[in-house]
Design an enzyme around this catalytic site. Structure first.
Site, PDB file in Angstrom:
ATOM      1  N   ASP A  30      69.303  61.339  36.362  1.00 36.23           N
ATOM      2  CA  ASP A  30      68.228  62.226  36.426  1.00 36.23           C
ATOM      3  C   ASP A  30      67.346  61.532  37.236  1.00 36.23           C
ATOM      4  OD1 ASP A  30      67.062  64.897  36.650  1.00 36.23           O
ATOM      5  OD2 ASP A  30      66.033  64.703  34.668  1.00 36.23           O
ATOM      6  N   HIS A  47      69.328  62.462  46.319  1.00 27.55           N
ATOM      7  CA  HIS A  47      70.733  62.405  45.948  1.00 27.55           C
ATOM      8  C   HIS A  47      71.654  61.469  46.556  1.00 27.55           C
ATOM      9  CE1 HIS A  47      69.790  65.856  43.698  1.00 27.55           C
ATOM     10  NE2 HIS A  47      69.458  66.771  44.717  1.00 27.55           N
ATOM     11  N   LEU A 141      88.534  50.072  34.457  1.00 26.62           N
ATOM     12  CA  LEU A 141      87.472  51.178  34.258  1.00 26.62           C
ATOM     13  C   LEU A 141      87.862  52.566  34.272  1.00 26.62           C
ATOM     14  CD1 LEU A 141      84.214  51.699  33.387  1.00 26.62           C
ATOM     15  CD2 LEU A 141      83.952  51.666  35.694  1.00 26.62           C
TER      16      LEU A 141
HETATM   17  C1  IPE Z   1      70.688  67.233  34.215  1.00 24.71           C
HETATM   18  O1  IPE Z   1      69.704  67.170  35.179  1.00 24.71           O
HETATM   19  C2  IPE Z   1      71.883  67.459  35.019  1.00 24.71           C
HETATM   20  C3  IPE Z   1      72.432  66.282  35.891  1.00 24.71           C
HETATM   21  C4  IPE Z   1      71.979  65.096  35.926  1.00 24.71           C
HETATM   22  C5  IPE Z   1      73.480  66.484  36.615  1.00 24.71           C
HETATM   23  P1  IPE Z   1      68.648  68.377  35.290  1.00 24.71           P
HETATM   24  O2  IPE Z   1      67.726  68.001  36.253  1.00 24.71           O
HETATM   25  O3  IPE Z   1      69.390  69.402  35.891  1.00 24.71           O
HETATM   26  O4  IPE Z   1      68.174  68.750  33.922  1.00 24.71           O
HETATM   27  P2  IPE Z   1      66.928  69.852  33.575  1.00 24.71           P
HETATM   28  O5  IPE Z   1      66.934  71.025  34.153  1.00 24.71           O
HETATM   29  O6  IPE Z   1      65.555  68.960  33.910  1.00 24.71           O
HETATM   30  O7  IPE Z   1      66.978  69.626  31.991  1.00 24.71           O
HETATM   31  C1  IPE Z   2      69.620  64.880  39.110  1.00 21.92           C
HETATM   32  O1  IPE Z   2      68.393  64.651  39.860  1.00 21.92           O
HETATM   33  C2  IPE Z   2      70.760  65.259  39.993  1.00 21.92           C
HETATM   34  C3  IPE Z   2      71.401  66.574  39.688  1.00 21.92           C
HETATM   35  C4  IPE Z   2      70.981  67.022  38.758  1.00 21.92           C
HETATM   36  C5  IPE Z   2      72.273  66.901  40.614  1.00 21.92           C
HETATM   37  P1  IPE Z   2      67.274  65.747  40.202  1.00 21.92           P
HETATM   38  O2  IPE Z   2      67.685  66.492  41.304  1.00 21.92           O
HETATM   39  O3  IPE Z   2      67.477  66.531  38.685  1.00 21.92           O
HETATM   40  O4  IPE Z   2      66.028  65.160  40.232  1.00 21.92           O
HETATM   41  P2  IPE Z   2      64.706  65.729  39.653  1.00 21.92           P
HETATM   42  O5  IPE Z   2      64.787  65.696  38.186  1.00 21.92           O
HETATM   43  O6  IPE Z   2      64.155  66.886  40.349  1.00 21.92           O
HETATM   44  O7  IPE Z   2      63.673  64.687  39.894  1.00 21.92           O
HETATM   45 MG    MG Z   3      66.339  66.728  37.236  1.00 16.59          MG
END
Ligand code: IPE
Ligand code: IPE
Ligand code: MG
Length: 263
Positions: A30, A47, A141
């Site tokens: 995240d 991303h 792995l």
């Molecule tokens: C969790 O992250 C999902 C992934 C990392 C793929 P999110 O950014 O979607 O989670 P929330 O919405 O903050 O809980």
């Molecule tokens: C995690 O990073 C990737 C996915 C959920 C696909 P985020 O896109 O949730 O990044 P933040 O939380 O908005 O910084």
């Molecule tokens: Mg996120």
């Protein structure tokens, strides 16, 4: 960083002994969006940078001889994001599969994608199958990528499959155990994660491995996923090595049962 985390991250030098390393690491990757925003870049730049961090943690797991790594790439709730971000994530996933499969194979890594793949386009599904096939013979792995995955989906699909077998008379509902349900989950042949890392500062599971994380050691770090490098992973491993896993027993029982106990 919390004082608690600082204490945990102080590894005191050197990698943990092999028996103190996790067998299976799970990661909620995240913080990509915030990483990009802080640099005045569009979210997709975050991303893209996140893909480089996946490559790096795969290398690190191979280096430490950790046999299982499961990463959360797209949750069943992420469809609620703006359409443009969802399509970009799908495109990125497809190009990463095409680009990385051969490299994974060269590094003896086996790829497996887990989640509800029925929601993906035919093109993406065939790229997934192709990448899995390219790496099928690898013996190092096992990298599991959770895509359109949700812990609740996983438990629901397992319950559905067991109910179907019960209706057909293949199993007795009273004979369903913890093990039977575990075996019906999306990655049944893999042990539960020992270390569960979440980057990006949030302290929640966000519907990741709800059943499998019952006794995982949780490690939350403020580091954003694109910044999660070898040193950050080493800090997580060092923190894990210091945990005492009791599984319901007392601390003394665990020390008594420890193989390296000095008598
Ligand atoms: C969790 O992250 C999902 C992934 C990392 C793929 P999110 O950014 O979607 O989670 P929330 O919405 O903050 O809980
Ligand atoms: C995690 O990073 C990737 C996915 C959920 C696909 P985020 O896109 O949730 O990044 P933040 O939380 O908005 O910084
Ligand atoms: Mg996120």
């Amino acid at each position: 960083m919390s004082p608690n985390q600082r204490k945990e991250d102080d590894s005191g030098g050197g990698p943990p002994a092999p028996e103190r390393l996790p067998n299976h690491v799970a990661v909620i990757m995240d913080g990509n969006g915030r990483w990009a925003k802080r640099r005045g870049l569009p979210r997709h730049a975050g991303h893209r940078a996140g893909v480089d961090s996946v490559r790096s943690i795969v290398e690190q797991c191979a280096k430490y001889r950790i046999p299982f790594l499961t990463v959360f790439a797209f949750s069943s709730e992420n469809w609620q994001r703006p359409q443009q971000e969802v399509s970009l994530l799908m495109d990125l996933f497809m190009s990463a599969l095409k680009r990385e499969a051969k490299r994974l194979c060269r590094n003896n890594v086996r790829l497996r994608v887990i989640g509800d793949l029925t929601a993906f386009s035919d093109k993406l599904c065939s790229s997934i199958r192709e990448a899995e096939q390219t790496t099928a013979e690898s013996t190092g792995l096992l990298l599991q990528v959770a895509a359109n995955y949700g812990g609740r989906w996983d438990i629901t699909q397992a319950a559905r499959s067991l109910a179907r077998q019960a209706v057909q008379g293949d199993i007795d509902p009273d004979a369903i155990t913890d093990e039977t349900l575990s075996a019906a989950l999306a990655f049944s042949q893999v042990p539960d994660p020992d270390l569960f890392i979440r980057t990006g500062g949030e302290q929640r599971l966000s519907n990741f491995l709800l059943w499998q994380a019952a006794y995982s050691e949780l490690y939350f770090t403020d580091t954003l996923w694109p910044d999660f490098d070898a040193a950050a992973f080493a800090a997580a491993l060092a923190a894990f090595a210091k945990r005492q896993r009791r599984f319901g027993r007392t601390g003394d029982q665990v020390i008594d049962a420890s193989p390296d106990r000095v008598v």
